[in-house]
Design a protein around this motif. Structure first.
Motif, PDB file in Angstrom:
ATOM      1  N   THR A  44       0.445  -1.122  -0.010  1.00  0.00           N
ATOM      2  CA  THR A  44      -0.052  -0.097  -0.096  1.00  0.00           C
ATOM      3  C   THR A  44       0.871   1.302   0.016  1.00  0.00           C
ATOM      4  O   THR A  44       2.164   1.356   1.154  1.00  0.00           O
ATOM      5  N   PHE A  45       0.520   1.943  -0.867  1.00  0.00           N
ATOM      6  CA  PHE A  45       1.738   3.492  -0.825  1.00  0.00           C
ATOM      7  C   PHE A  45       0.914   4.031  -0.969  1.00  0.00           C
ATOM      8  O   PHE A  45      -0.558   4.585  -1.452  1.00  0.00           O
ATOM      9  N   GLY A  46       0.870   4.794  -0.071  1.00  0.00           N
ATOM     10  CA  GLY A  46      -0.005   6.409   0.381  1.00  0.00           C
ATOM     11  C   GLY A  46       0.996   7.283  -0.028  1.00  0.00           C
ATOM     12  O   GLY A  46       2.138   7.665  -0.179  1.00  0.00           O
ATOM     13  N   LEU A  47      -0.496   8.391  -0.689  1.00  0.00           N
ATOM     14  CA  LEU A  47       0.179   9.342  -1.096  1.00  0.00           C
ATOM     15  C   LEU A  47      -0.999  10.564  -0.666  1.00  0.00           C
ATOM     16  O   LEU A  47      -2.286  10.848  -0.631  1.00  0.00           O
ATOM     17  N   VAL A  48       0.523  11.764   0.080  1.00  0.00           N
ATOM     18  CA  VAL A  48      -0.326  12.930   0.739  1.00  0.00           C
ATOM     19  C   VAL A  48       0.083  14.080   0.411  1.00  0.00           C
ATOM     20  O   VAL A  48       0.795  14.874   0.116  1.00  0.00           O
ATOM     21  N   GLY A  49      -0.365  14.797   1.733  1.00  0.00           N
ATOM     22  CA  GLY A  49      -0.397  16.272   0.938  1.00  0.00           C
ATOM     23  C   GLY A  49      -1.681  17.263   0.936  1.00  0.00           C
ATOM     24  O   GLY A  49      -2.772  16.829   1.370  1.00  0.00           O
ATOM     25  N   GLU A  50      -1.326  18.880   1.165  1.00  0.00           N
ATOM     26  CA  GLU A  50      -2.894  19.369   0.890  1.00  0.00           C
ATOM     27  C   GLU A  50      -3.287  19.573   0.046  1.00  0.00           C
ATOM     28  O   GLU A  50      -3.096  19.085  -1.300  1.00  0.00           O
ATOM     29  N   SER A  51      -4.519  19.814   0.181  1.00  0.00           N
ATOM     30  CA  SER A  51      -5.882  19.713  -0.906  1.00  0.00           C
ATOM     31  C   SER A  51      -5.204  20.846  -2.419  1.00  0.00           C
ATOM     32  O   SER A  51      -4.527  21.500  -1.944  1.00  0.00           O
ATOM     33  N   GLY A  52      -4.827  19.635  -3.869  1.00  0.00           N
ATOM     34  CA  GLY A  52      -5.122  21.074  -4.282  1.00  0.00           C
ATOM     35  C   GLY A  52      -3.504  20.453  -4.850  1.00  0.00           C
ATOM     36  O   GLY A  52      -2.720  21.351  -5.727  1.00  0.00           O
ATOM     37  N   CYS A  53      -2.416  19.670  -4.045  1.00  0.00           N
ATOM     38  CA  CYS A  53      -1.437  19.309  -4.661  1.00  0.00           C
ATOM     39  C   CYS A  53      -1.259  18.615  -5.760  1.00  0.00           C
ATOM     40  O   CYS A  53      -0.498  18.044  -6.325  1.00  0.00           O
ATOM     41  N   GLY A  54      -2.021  17.620  -5.828  1.00  0.00           N
ATOM     42  CA  GLY A  54      -2.211  17.188  -7.466  1.00  0.00           C
ATOM     43  C   GLY A  54      -2.697  15.187  -7.514  1.00  0.00           C
ATOM     44  O   GLY A  54      -2.072  15.061  -8.245  1.00  0.00           O
ATOM     45  N   LYS A  55      -2.823  14.973  -5.790  1.00  0.00           N
ATOM     46  CA  LYS A  55      -2.418  13.336  -5.717  1.00  0.00           C
ATOM     47  C   LYS A  55      -3.921  12.897  -6.372  1.00  0.00           C
ATOM     48  O   LYS A  55      -4.056  11.915  -6.989  1.00  0.00           O
ATOM     49  N   THR A  56      -4.968  13.283  -5.996  1.00  0.00           N
ATOM     50  CA  THR A  56      -5.751  12.962  -6.547  1.00  0.00           C
ATOM     51  C   THR A  56      -5.845  13.275  -8.478  1.00  0.00           C
ATOM     52  O   THR A  56      -6.883  12.076  -8.813  1.00  0.00           O
ATOM     53  N   THR A  57      -5.054  13.942  -8.824  1.00  0.00           N
ATOM     54  CA  THR A  57      -5.316  14.178 -10.474  1.00  0.00           C
ATOM     55  C   THR A  57      -4.404  13.442 -10.812  1.00  0.00           C
ATOM     56  O   THR A  57      -4.542  12.214 -11.680  1.00  0.00           O
TER      57      THR A  57
END
Length: 323
Positions: A44-57
């Protein structure tokens, strides 16, 4: 670490938000800008960051909802970027997505039984007379009863709807599931149940997860490795235990200082000054330089690259590069 199942190489996604007058001086939003990472089979590779950082994209590009502006996506060694729709279809069932909003992602005019059966029928995975049995199995496996199959999404709670979304993703027997903040819209008690379910399913079916989330404690609970993004860039990647106990990048340190701690252990809160720059006009060098509490002369204008600071632990910061 196991074999690499997914590799992202210099991936970018830019959106034109204003074409300007007669196509001149158009504005481009750099949602994802030159991001690279690998995911190993079964992890499981977790991807974190503030809103708008591009993770959902990034997650949407992996499942073909967005086409990359640049870079490559390799799945089991096969390049997916640039494939024609007919060629891409065979890989679509191998990479599935669990959406953040379980209600918006379900067709309100379909029963949950039909929602789960639809991908099986479209991909012709089973004869028509075996689909009902498969739907029953999936419902039971995610904690729902078979008699609920004829109900509609609005008749379920948020946690139950997310279980339907998980069952739908499992229906085509994927190898990789992109979990786009799957518990952020749920109550805390329900979050734990869904996270435990995902862990059980991963072990049972040999799944690989890309787990996108805001909550650092949620990511810590479920992830093996963690990537931290800021303003379209990956700033740190490392094993979960090492990243949480020894964060290298100043932004990661600030994020972890803001996360709630368990018990009486006190930690110093790092307050970042200023606002997140616009992705339409990001800083020329280090994206974090304007808010960094450790910046020195020479940081501004310097473009840091991810470098391996210790085995398996990467960070993009001039102060760590030795330059």
């Amino acid at each position: 670490m196991g074999e690499v199942i997914l590799e992202v190489q210099h991936l970018s996604k830019h959106f034109t938000v204003d074409k300007g007058t007669f196509g001149k001086n158009k504005k481009v939003l750099k949602a994802v800008d030159d991001v690279s990472f690998q995911i190993h089979k079964g992890e499981t590779f977790g991807l974190v960051g503030e809103s708008g950082c591009g993770k959902t994209t990034i997650g949407k590009m992996l499942v073909n909802l967005y086409q990359p502006s640049g870079g490559k996506i390799l799945f089991e060694g096969e390049e997916l970027t640039g494939l024609k729709p007919a060629q891409r279809r065979q890989y679509c069932k191998d990479i599935q997505l669990i959406f953040q909003d379980p209600y918006a992602s379900l067709n309100p005019r379909m029963t949950i039984g039909d929602i789960i059966a639809e991908p099986i029928l479209i991909n012709k995975l089973l004869p028509a007379d075996q689909v009902e049995e498969r739907v029953t199995y999936l419902l039971n496996r995610v904690g729902l009863a078979n008699h609920q199959r004829n109900r509609y999404p609005h008749e379920f709670s948020g946690g139950q709807r997310q279980r339907v979304g998980i069952a739908r993703a499992l229906a085509v027997e994927p190898k990789l599931i992109v979990c786009d903040e799957p518990v952020s819209a749920l109550d805390v008690s329900i979050q734990a149940q869904v996270l435990n379910l995902l862990s059980e399913l991963q072990e049972e079916f040999g799944l690989t997860y890309l787990f996108i989330a805001h909550g650092l404690n949620v990511v810590r609970h479920i992830s093996d490795r963690v990537g931290v993004m800021y303003l379209g860039k990956m700033v740190e990647i490392g094993p979960k235990k090492e990243l949480y106990s020894n964060p290298l990048h100043p932004y990661t340190q600030a994020l972890l200082s803001a996360a709630p701690s368990i018990g009486n252990k006190k930690k110093e809160r790092i307050i970042l000054k200023g606002d997140v720059p616009s992705p339409i006009n990001p800083p020329k060098g280090c994206r974090f330089c304007g808010r960094c509490f450790k910046k020195e002369e020479g940081c501004e204008g310097y473009v840091p690259e991810l470098k391996e600071i210790s085995p398996g632990h990467f960070a993009a910061c001039r102060l760590l590069s030795g330059e």
